[in-house]
Design a protein around this motif. Structure first.
Motif, PDB file in Angstrom:
ATOM      1  N   ASN A   1       0.794  -1.226   0.000  1.00 11.86           N
ATOM      2  CA  ASN A   1       0.000   0.000   0.000  1.00 11.86           C
ATOM      3  C   ASN A   1       0.827   1.275   0.000  1.00 11.86           C
ATOM      4  OD1 ASN A   1      -2.490  -1.330  -0.019  1.00 11.86           O
ATOM      5  ND2 ASN A   1      -2.240  -1.777   2.170  1.00 11.86           N
ATOM      6  N   LYS A   2       2.123   1.122   0.296  1.00 10.35           N
ATOM      7  CA  LYS A   2       2.929   2.331   0.430  1.00 10.35           C
ATOM      8  C   LYS A   2       4.320   2.151  -0.139  1.00 10.35           C
ATOM      9  CE  LYS A   2       2.019   6.178   2.734  1.00 10.35           C
ATOM     10  NZ  LYS A   2       0.790   6.919   2.414  1.00 10.35           N
ATOM     11  N   PHE A   3       4.750   3.135  -0.895  1.00 11.45           N
ATOM     12  CA  PHE A   3       6.120   3.180  -1.398  1.00 11.45           C
ATOM     13  C   PHE A   3       6.736   4.501  -0.942  1.00 11.45           C
ATOM     14  CE2 PHE A   3       3.823   0.393  -4.221  1.00 11.45           C
ATOM     15  CZ  PHE A   3       4.722  -0.635  -4.485  1.00 11.45           C
ATOM     16  N   ILE A   4       7.985   4.400  -0.503  1.00 14.92           N
ATOM     17  CA  ILE A   4       8.680   5.615  -0.099  1.00 14.92           C
ATOM     18  C   ILE A   4       9.620   6.039  -1.224  1.00 14.92           C
ATOM     19  CG2 ILE A   4      10.297   6.642   1.545  1.00 14.92           C
ATOM     20  CD1 ILE A   4       9.354   4.583   3.621  1.00 14.92           C
ATOM     21  N   ALA A   5       9.443   7.271  -1.715  1.00 10.83           N
ATOM     22  CA  ALA A   5      10.386   7.838  -2.685  1.00 10.83           C
ATOM     23  C   ALA A   5      11.386   8.658  -1.888  1.00 10.83           C
ATOM     24  CB  ALA A   5       9.655   8.708  -3.699  1.00 10.83           C
ATOM     25  N   ALA A   6      12.534   8.064  -1.615  1.00  8.97           N
ATOM     26  CA  ALA A   6      13.547   8.746  -0.807  1.00  8.97           C
ATOM     27  C   ALA A   6      14.458   9.530  -1.736  1.00  8.97           C
ATOM     28  CB  ALA A   6      14.351   7.711  -0.019  1.00  8.97           C
ATOM     29  N   VAL A   7      14.599  10.815  -1.478  1.00  8.17           N
ATOM     30  CA  VAL A   7      15.415  11.646  -2.378  1.00  8.17           C
ATOM     31  C   VAL A   7      16.471  12.434  -1.616  1.00  8.17           C
ATOM     32  CG1 VAL A   7      13.537  11.865  -4.067  1.00  8.17           C
ATOM     33  CG2 VAL A   7      13.850  13.653  -2.343  1.00  8.17           C
ATOM     34  N   ASN A   8      17.481  12.898  -2.348  1.00  8.96           N
ATOM     35  CA  ASN A   8      18.504  13.765  -1.762  1.00  8.96           C
ATOM     36  C   ASN A   8      18.026  15.221  -1.872  1.00  8.96           C
ATOM     37  OD1 ASN A   8      19.018  14.469  -4.461  1.00  8.96           O
ATOM     38  ND2 ASN A   8      20.639  12.939  -4.656  1.00  8.96           N
ATOM     39  N   LEU A   9      18.933  16.147  -2.068  1.00  9.69           N
ATOM     40  CA  LEU A   9      18.525  17.567  -2.074  1.00  9.69           C
ATOM     41  C   LEU A   9      17.676  17.946  -3.288  1.00  9.69           C
ATOM     42  CD1 LEU A   9      21.873  19.134  -0.797  1.00  9.69           C
ATOM     43  CD2 LEU A   9      19.714  18.903   0.463  1.00  9.69           C
ATOM     44  N   ASN A  10      17.563  17.046  -4.222  1.00  6.21           N
ATOM     45  CA  ASN A  10      16.703  17.283  -5.390  1.00  6.21           C
ATOM     46  C   ASN A  10      15.285  16.872  -4.997  1.00  6.21           C
ATOM     47  OD1 ASN A  10      18.702  17.983  -7.717  1.00  6.21           O
ATOM     48  ND2 ASN A  10      19.652  16.337  -6.518  1.00  6.21           N
ATOM     49  N   ARG A  11      14.504  17.885  -4.586  1.00  9.34           N
ATOM     50  CA  ARG A  11      13.277  17.561  -3.863  1.00  9.34           C
ATOM     51  C   ARG A  11      11.983  17.854  -4.626  1.00  9.34           C
ATOM     52  NH1 ARG A  11      11.372  20.789  -0.342  1.00  9.34           N
ATOM     53  NH2 ARG A  11      11.217  19.089   1.170  1.00  9.34           N
ATOM     54  N   VAL A  12      11.985  17.589  -5.915  1.00  9.12           N
ATOM     55  CA  VAL A  12      10.785  17.833  -6.725  1.00  9.12           C
ATOM     56  C   VAL A  12       9.604  16.959  -6.267  1.00  9.12           C
ATOM     57  CG1 VAL A  12       9.945  17.992  -9.098  1.00  9.12           C
ATOM     58  CG2 VAL A  12      12.376  18.120  -8.651  1.00  9.12           C
ATOM     59  N   VAL A  13       9.896  15.706  -5.914  1.00  6.90           N
ATOM     60  CA  VAL A  13       8.805  14.779  -5.575  1.00  6.90           C
ATOM     61  C   VAL A  13       8.166  15.107  -4.220  1.00  6.90           C
ATOM     62  CG1 VAL A  13       8.145  12.365  -5.250  1.00  6.90           C
ATOM     63  CG2 VAL A  13       9.776  12.982  -7.042  1.00  6.90           C
ATOM     64  N   PRO A  14       8.965  15.241  -3.145  1.00 13.79           N
ATOM     65  CA  PRO A  14       8.311  15.626  -1.882  1.00 13.79           C
ATOM     66  C   PRO A  14       7.573  16.960  -2.013  1.00 13.79           C
ATOM     67  CG  PRO A  14      10.724  15.638  -1.653  1.00 13.79           C
ATOM     68  CD  PRO A  14      10.397  14.976  -2.952  1.00 13.79           C
ATOM     69  N   HIS A  15       8.140  17.861  -2.793  1.00 17.89           N
ATOM     70  CA  HIS A  15       7.472  19.158  -2.989  1.00 17.89           C
ATOM     71  C   HIS A  15       6.126  18.969  -3.680  1.00 17.89           C
ATOM     72  CE1 HIS A  15       6.678  23.093  -4.935  1.00 17.89           C
ATOM     73  NE2 HIS A  15       7.063  23.523  -3.747  1.00 17.89           N
ATOM     74  N   TYR A  16       6.102  18.080  -4.662  1.00 24.20           N
ATOM     75  CA  TYR A  16       4.823  17.820  -5.340  1.00 24.20           C
ATOM     76  C   TYR A  16       3.798  17.228  -4.370  1.00 24.20           C
ATOM     77  CZ  TYR A  16       1.175  15.509  -7.876  1.00 24.20           C
ATOM     78  OH  TYR A  16      -0.070  15.091  -8.270  1.00 24.20           O
ATOM     79  N   LEU A  17       4.239  16.264  -3.574  1.00 20.64           N
ATOM     80  CA  LEU A  17       3.284  15.615  -2.667  1.00 20.64           C
ATOM     81  C   LEU A  17       2.743  16.611  -1.636  1.00 20.64           C
ATOM     82  CD1 LEU A  17       4.942  12.113  -2.144  1.00 20.64           C
ATOM     83  CD2 LEU A  17       3.000  12.689  -3.609  1.00 20.64           C
ATOM     84  N   GLU A  18       3.615  17.520  -1.198  1.00 22.51           N
ATOM     85  CA  GLU A  18       3.168  18.519  -0.219  1.00 22.51           C
ATOM     86  C   GLU A  18       2.213  19.536  -0.811  1.00 22.51           C
ATOM     87  OE1 GLU A  18       6.776  20.397   1.278  1.00 22.51           O
ATOM     88  OE2 GLU A  18       7.487  18.389   1.845  1.00 22.51           O
ATOM     89  N   THR A  19       2.502  19.970  -2.039  1.00 22.34           N
ATOM     90  CA  THR A  19       1.805  21.150  -2.565  1.00 22.34           C
ATOM     91  C   THR A  19       0.913  20.874  -3.774  1.00 22.34           C
ATOM     92  OG1 THR A  19       3.583  21.630  -4.117  1.00 22.34           O
ATOM     93  CG2 THR A  19       3.783  22.584  -1.900  1.00 22.34           C
ATOM     94  N   GLY A  20       1.086  19.719  -4.416  1.00 20.08           N
ATOM     95  CA  GLY A  20       0.352  19.469  -5.654  1.00 20.08           C
ATOM     96  C   GLY A  20       0.983  20.150  -6.864  1.00 20.08           C
ATOM     97  N   GLN A  21       2.107  20.832  -6.652  1.00 17.91           N
ATOM     98  CA  GLN A  21       2.786  21.524  -7.755  1.00 17.91           C
ATOM     99  C   GLN A  21       4.024  20.736  -8.171  1.00 17.91           C
ATOM    100  OE1 GLN A  21       1.934  24.827  -8.783  1.00 17.91           O
ATOM    101  NE2 GLN A  21       0.172  24.777  -7.397  1.00 17.91           N
ATOM    102  N   PHE A  22       4.101  20.391  -9.447  1.00 13.95           N
ATOM    103  CA  PHE A  22       5.297  19.722  -9.967  1.00 13.95           C
ATOM    104  C   PHE A  22       6.173  20.773 -10.622  1.00 13.95           C
ATOM    105  CE2 PHE A  22       7.568  17.487 -13.425  1.00 13.95           C
ATOM    106  CZ  PHE A  22       8.301  16.608 -12.640  1.00 13.95           C
ATOM    107  N   ILE A  23       7.279  21.091  -9.976  1.00 10.93           N
ATOM    108  CA  ILE A  23       8.142  22.165 -10.484  1.00 10.93           C
ATOM    109  C   ILE A  23       9.559  21.653 -10.713  1.00 10.93           C
ATOM    110  CG2 ILE A  23       9.010  24.503 -10.059  1.00 10.93           C
ATOM    111  CD1 ILE A  23       6.637  24.815  -8.077  1.00 10.93           C
ATOM    112  N   PRO A  24       9.869  21.295 -11.989  1.00 10.35           N
ATOM    113  CA  PRO A  24      11.234  20.857 -12.302  1.00 10.35           C
ATOM    114  C   PRO A  24      12.231  21.955 -11.969  1.00 10.35           C
ATOM    115  CG  PRO A  24       9.764  20.474 -14.145  1.00 10.35           C
ATOM    116  CD  PRO A  24       9.014  21.319 -13.168  1.00 10.35           C
ATOM    117  N   THR A  25      13.374  21.546 -11.465  1.00 12.26           N
ATOM    118  CA  THR A  25      14.409  22.518 -11.086  1.00 12.26           C
ATOM    119  C   THR A  25      15.746  22.035 -11.640  1.00 12.26           C
ATOM    120  OG1 THR A  25      14.718  21.259  -9.065  1.00 12.26           O
ATOM    121  CG2 THR A  25      13.307  23.187  -8.900  1.00 12.26           C
TER     122      THR A  25
END
Ligand SMILES: *Cc1c(COP(=O)(O)O)cnc(C)c1O
Length: 437
Positions: A270-294
């Motif tokens: 039921n759950k997958f963890i997307a663990a990321v380093n300082l490149n934080r596009v995915v956690p940012h998307y999950l928090e805000t609903g905004q996908f912002i490539p950097t």
């Protein structure tokens, strides 16, 4: 298997077409229209099967009618001729070691399977082709190894100059034969962009029979679902009846997409963890609903230094392009270099297990997920690279360096051969035309 483009549902392809083309003409990515659901019997008996046996069953189901069964059995057997141990490191965490292939990283699994598939297709068509791959470190060597000396195939690797480790660079640039390494004076994002543009150029793409071997290629993606089934079955065999959560050190999200495909095929996770380093596009998307490539940020887990994860679109297709569904199945956190190095040290001291920097990020995310986990889940950490590849970072953690595997020692003594190019796309085009002659 019928696939569609994530940018245009009317653009369809067969599996063979999707493998060869790499990317759909309309942009976006190829995505299977549906996934087969495995039977109760399959799940009940999975723990009695070897990894190769399980992979064959899954591949046969996914690729029904696409590849002759005997040939598929051979492809699977040849691609997965190394072990994938699951090791317990504390009361509720197991590590799935995906790094026992020739280049010591999990990408061997996808790359070797794809190489087998492409050779099979190529034999039938008798065409020459150029396989292109942009690499942030490990993709290139896995692909190159998979295709080394493959008849009728030239492999062109693009890597960012000075942004891969010494060992990774040696692995990319010392194979020779049909493997050419291009050292791009830019970042991984530049490399990825150059490759994408080459595919978008129909003329070039047809003339050279360009094929992509990045994690966007469907033939690399599918086998990355197999080891989720395997690890899960081993854990259940070990008597656990808890919820299972996978922690996936993530960059382009190809590995994570493999997990989501396994779930689509019925694996009860039921759950997958997307663990990321300082490149934080995915956690940012999950928090805000905004996908912002950097632009990508360089870190100690450099195979995950991705500012615009190419499989994000596939992840979103699987969750029906719905933010709250994404947030339900995914958990994501970002970690600094200091935290990563500290964790390598701590886990070695407390659990006597040496993580590599990518695995350490995955381990950190498990610790954070545990804090909010009501279900007291069991965790499987996907360890994506061998720690011996990251001696300088192990050194920063003040730990003794691990024994270097023989195959790694050998490539360190060879002479580096690469061609320096600018991130300007015309440079690359000229180069490609030059090898087509
Ligand atoms: C490529 C890679 C990753 C990231 O995998 P994605 O499928 O791109 O998310 C993580 N760790 C290592 C060692 C890798 O080589």
């Amino acid at each position: 298997m019928i696939l569609y483009s994530t940018k245009n549902r009317n653009e369809k392809a067969t599996f063979t077409e999707a493998v060869i083309q790499g990317l759909p003409k309309s942009g976006g990515l190829f995505m299977p229209e549906s996934f087969p659901i495995m039977s109760d019997n399959f799940f009940k008996n999975a723990h009695t099967k070897s990894f190769t046996e399980l992979s064959y069953i899954l591949a046969s189901k996914l690729l029904e009618g696409e590849i002759e069964p005997n040939a598929l059995a051979q492809i699977v057997k040849k691609a997965f001729d190394f072990e994938i141990p699951l090791k317990q490191i504390d009361s509720n965490t197991h590590v799935l070691e995906l790094f026992h292939g020739p280049t010591l990283a999990f990408k061997d699994i996808g790359a070797r399977f794809m190489s087998g598939i492409l050779s099979y297709i190529g034999n039938k068509k008798e065409q020459k082709r150029v396989v292109l791959a942009a690499t942030s470190g490990d993709t290139g060597s896995a692909v190159a190894n998979g295709f080394l000396n493959a008849p009728g195939v030239i492999v062109v690797l693009l890597y960012p100059s000075g942004k891969v480790s010494k060992i990774q660079e040696q692995q990319l640039t010392t194979l020779g034969s049909n493997i050419i390494a291009l050292e791009v004076q830019g970042t991984f994002d530049h490399c990825q962009k150059i490759v994408k543009e080459a595919f978008a150029n129909n003329n070039l793409s047809q003339k050279l029979n360009l094929t992509s071997a990045n994690s966007i290629n469907i033939a690399r993606l599918l086998p990355q679902s197999f080891y989720y089934h395997y690890a899960y079955s081993r854990l259940i065999k070990n008597g656990s009846n808890k919820d299972v959560v996978f922690s996936v050190p993530s960059g382009n999200l190809g590995n994570l997409t493999g997990g989501l495909i396994a779930k689509k095929m019925g694996l009860p996770v039921n759950k997958f963890i997307a663990a990321v380093n300082l490149n934080r596009v995915v956690p940012h998307y999950l928090e805000t609903g905004q996908f912002i490539p950097t632009p990508s940020i360089q870190t100690v887990s450099n195979a995950m230094d991705v500012g615009n994860p190419s499989n994000f679109e596939r992840v979103m297709e699987i969750v029906d392009n719905n933010h709250s569904k994404a947030a339900e199945v995914l958990f994501s956190r970002s970690y600094s270099n200091e935290e990563t190095i500290e964790t390598i040290k701590k886990v070695k001291q407390n659990n006597n297990y040496l993580l590599d920097p990518h695995g350490a990020v995955g381990y950190l995310a498990i610790q954070d997920y545990m804090k909010i986990d009501q279900k007291k889940s069991s965790f499987i950490l996907l360890e994506t690279a061998h720690p011996a590849k990251f001696g300088n970072i192990i050194d920063q953690a003040s730990l003794e360096l691990p024994e270097m595997p023989e195959r790694l020692k050998r490539c360190l003594n060879k002479e580096k051969k690469s061609i320096l190019i600018s991130p300007d796309k015309s440079d690359f085009k000229d180069f490609l035309y030059s090898i087509s002659e």
